[in-house]
Design an enzyme around this catalytic site. Structure first.
Site, PDB file in Angstrom:
ATOM      1  N   ARG A 127       0.796  -1.231   0.000  1.00 48.02           N
ATOM      2  CA  ARG A 127       0.000   0.000   0.000  1.00 48.02           C
ATOM      3  C   ARG A 127       0.822   1.271   0.000  1.00 48.02           C
ATOM      4  O   ARG A 127       0.332   2.301  -0.406  1.00 48.02           O
ATOM      5  CB  ARG A 127      -0.952  -0.001   1.196  1.00 48.02           C
ATOM      6  CG  ARG A 127      -1.978  -1.092   1.059  1.00 48.02           C
ATOM      7  CD  ARG A 127      -3.118  -0.949   2.026  1.00 48.02           C
ATOM      8  NE  ARG A 127      -3.865  -2.195   2.025  1.00 48.02           N
ATOM      9  CZ  ARG A 127      -3.672  -3.181   2.869  1.00 48.02           C
ATOM     10  NH1 ARG A 127      -2.781  -3.048   3.836  1.00 48.02           N
ATOM     11  NH2 ARG A 127      -4.354  -4.295   2.775  1.00 48.02           N
ATOM     12  N   VAL A 128       2.053   1.238   0.494  1.00 51.61           N
ATOM     13  CA  VAL A 128       2.775   2.512   0.570  1.00 51.61           C
ATOM     14  C   VAL A 128       4.058   2.531  -0.242  1.00 51.61           C
ATOM     15  O   VAL A 128       4.590   3.584  -0.541  1.00 51.61           O
ATOM     16  CB  VAL A 128       3.102   2.901   2.035  1.00 51.61           C
ATOM     17  CG1 VAL A 128       1.844   3.116   2.813  1.00 51.61           C
ATOM     18  CG2 VAL A 128       3.976   1.866   2.693  1.00 51.61           C
TER      19      VAL A 128
END
Ligand code: ATP
Ligand code: MG
Length: 574
Positions: free
Chosen positions: A443-444
């Site tokens: 996700r990051v």
């Protein structure tokens, strides 16, 4: 304590005279209130002094106690100085030493078994405090109920029995930390277990530590390269991220983590590998791999094997995290692997059930979510004001028959920034590393990916998804038109491209060159199985003939001309 009637017992060789009695009386009234009475018992063991016992407090003024006190002070001085240069320490300690009557709080064991001791009388002990049993072994307070403490024991319980004494230390559980730990294998309390010399510590840090506050963090913006093409291209990990590695048993989970550690050579990243509840032989073979590849130089291994008591298995990841925090506080980038947290949860469940806690879902105690969230929240990319260091965490979770919806997997999925899902079926079909791209996310890490990689990766994810769909559809129809057959062959080639043996990390330029050539479908005539070999050849050619291009890519850039040059070079490979 002041409103209770307390009886103080004085042990000494001779009966105290009136003057001494009055002095004790005054002390007791001041400390414990007016209702305190004093009783004397003759104890020939107590020579040159006295022992005063008030409830759990013991004031020990005997020769032994004073010597023990001196010993402790020398030891403490040694710890705070960092080293044990004995002679000046003894000198200094003797000069500074003023004997005082120390109050020890001593409790009694009510029952002991399965690594848990039930203790009475230590009313003021706190959660997480280290206690010392009569045989010198240590334990940790883990359960506080009225009139009774539950302590987990770090040693075996052979010398500890009902009625024996337990002493408070006033210290919380912690581990020694320092650069001396690099290259070493230690247990959950930081003691070396690799047969090497004692480790010189620079600091002693409590294992339970609050996670960095929001203000102390900054966004993840530097890549942490795993050297594994399937991950670096589609599931990029950034420094400070927490990426879960999840899959059934024997699907290559540990290999991904170990390969990532090996890939940190010369990348200025310190690694901590925490083995929880594994076989000692597995840990030994991991340590061997790390030694052989030269990765041990920048790695600490914290090990609590399946044979170690559950409390040590419970403590191990916190100890590993604490070591990581020491390096991160020095401004370093740290990678910590927890292998694996399902076994950690099982050790914690065993402890909790033995402590008499109420079992919840899957018999885990209610706080098992907090167990892992407070561990994983400690990984972060620290702000520049805090030195700019980072802790990247790769927790590992083992699933049963691919069930990611079980209690522990769902918990940890929700705490991490993404997961790498490994699939047993793919693994057995020879597709290794068996990363299921459809079920995996990061996700990051995208923000941390280099421009070169972003540009090179293009439509890879989409192409693979398309291939998977077509593959399923192909099972129903034998006759395929040419265009579909082409697409299938292309997709199959990409799957072969993602195959990568263990311990063969790929550099950034090798990955980018491979991706650019493969996605341009540079080898339409080759069989899918041959693609990987051709791509490796191409990387070799680029390295020897286009060194400037390779170093540009290592710098994070990929121009359109570079892309064209790679595709042109591929045309000459056969
Ligand atoms: P466990 O559940 O026992 O912890 P695991 O999921 O951690 O297993 P590994 O120990 O990493 O799995 O790997 C299992 C086996 O698969 C090992 O024998 C390893 O050599 C092999 N293996 C792992 N990755 C690869 C790979 N990329 N290529 C070839 N073999 C591999
Ligand atoms: Mg494993």
């Amino acid at each position: 304590m002041s409103d209770k009637r307390v009886t103080a017992v004085l042990y000494s060789e001779k009966e105290p005279d009136d003057v001494r009695r009055a002095r004790f009386g005054a002390f007791l009234r001041r400390k414990y209130g007016a209702g305190t009475s004093l009783e004397w018992r003759c104890d020939p063991e107590v020579r040159n002094g006295f022992k005063l016992v008030v409830g759990a407090d013991v004031y020990n003024w005997t020769t032994e106690a004073r010597l023990a006190q001196l010993k402790e002070e020398i030891y403490a001085a040694g710890e705070s100085e960092g080293g044990f240069d004995v002679i000046p320490l003894i000198k200094e300690s003797l000069e500074k030493w003023r004997p005082r009557v120390v109050a020890d709080q001593i409790g009694k064991i009510i029952s002991v078994g399965d690594g848990i001791a039930s203790v009475s009388g230590l009313d003021e002990a706190f959660y997480g405090e280290i206690v010392i049993f009569s045989d010198g072994s240590r334990g940790m307070v883990h359960d506080l109920t009225e009139g009774r403490l539950g302590c987990m024991m770090f040693g075996d319980d052979e010398g500890v029995y009902e009625g024996s004494e337990v002493r408070r230390t006033g210290r919380v559980a912690g581990v020694p930390c320092g650069y001396g730990f690099l290259g070493r294998v230690v247990d959950a309390l930081g003691a070396p277990i690799d047969g090497g010399i004692a480790i010189e510590a620079e600091e002693y840090r409590p294992v339970e530590q609050a996670a960095p506050a929001i203000i102390d963090r900054q966004p993840v913006n530097k890549p942490l390269e795993t050297g594994i093409l399937a991950i670096d291209s589609m599931l990029p990990i950034g420094r400070g991220q927490r990426e879960l590695i999840i899959g059934d048993r024997q699907t290559g989970k540990t290999s991904i983590a170990v390969d990532t550690i090996i890939n940190q050579k010369d990348k200025n990243v310190i690694c901590v590998y925490v083995a929880i509840g594994q076989k000692a032989s597995s840990v030994a073979s991991i340590v061997n791999t790390l030694r052989r590849t030269g990765a041990m130089e920048y790695t600490v291994v914290v090990s609590a094997t399946a044979a170690d008591p559950a409390p040590l298995q419970y403590l191990a990841p916190y100890a590993g995290c604490t070591l990581a925090e020491f390096f991160a506080a020095e401004g370093k980038d740290v990678l910590v692997v927890y292998d694996d947290l399902s076994k950690h949860a099982v050790a914690y469940r065993a402890l909790s059930l033995l402590l008499g806690r109420t079992p919840g879902r899957e018999a885990y105690p209610g706080d098992v979510f907090y167990l892992h969230s407070r561990l994983l929240e400690r990984s972060a990319h620290l702000s520049d004001a805090r030195g700019g260091g980072s802790i990247t965490a790769l927790p590992i979770v083992e699933t049963q028959a691919g069930d990611v919806a079980a209690y522990i997997p769902t918990n940890i999925i929700s705490i991490t920034d993404g997961q790498i899902f490994l699939e047993g079926e793919m693994f057995h079909a020879g597709q290794r590393p068996a990363v299921n791209i459809g079920l995996s996310v990061s996700r990051v890490g995208g923000d941390a990916q280099t421009k070169a990689m972003k540009k090179a990766v293009g439509t890879l994810r989409l192409d693979l998804a398309q291939y998977r769909e077509m593959e399923a559809f192909m099972q129903f129809s034998g006759d395929l038109d040419d265009a579909t057959r082409r697409r299938l062959k292309y997709g199959e080639g990409l799957m072969y491209m993602l195959r990568q043996p263990r311990n063969t990390p790929m550099s950034l330029h090798a990955q980018v060159i491979t991706l650019v050539a493969a996605l341009a479908d540079s080898f339409p005539e080759a069989e899918p199985q041959e693609l990987r070999g051709l791509l490796d050849k191409l990387v070799g050619i680029c390295e020897s003939e286009h060194a400037a291009l390779c170093s540009r890519i290592e710098g994070g850039e990929l121009t359109d001309d570079d892309k064209a040059a790679i595709i042109a070079a591929a045309a000459h490979v056969s």
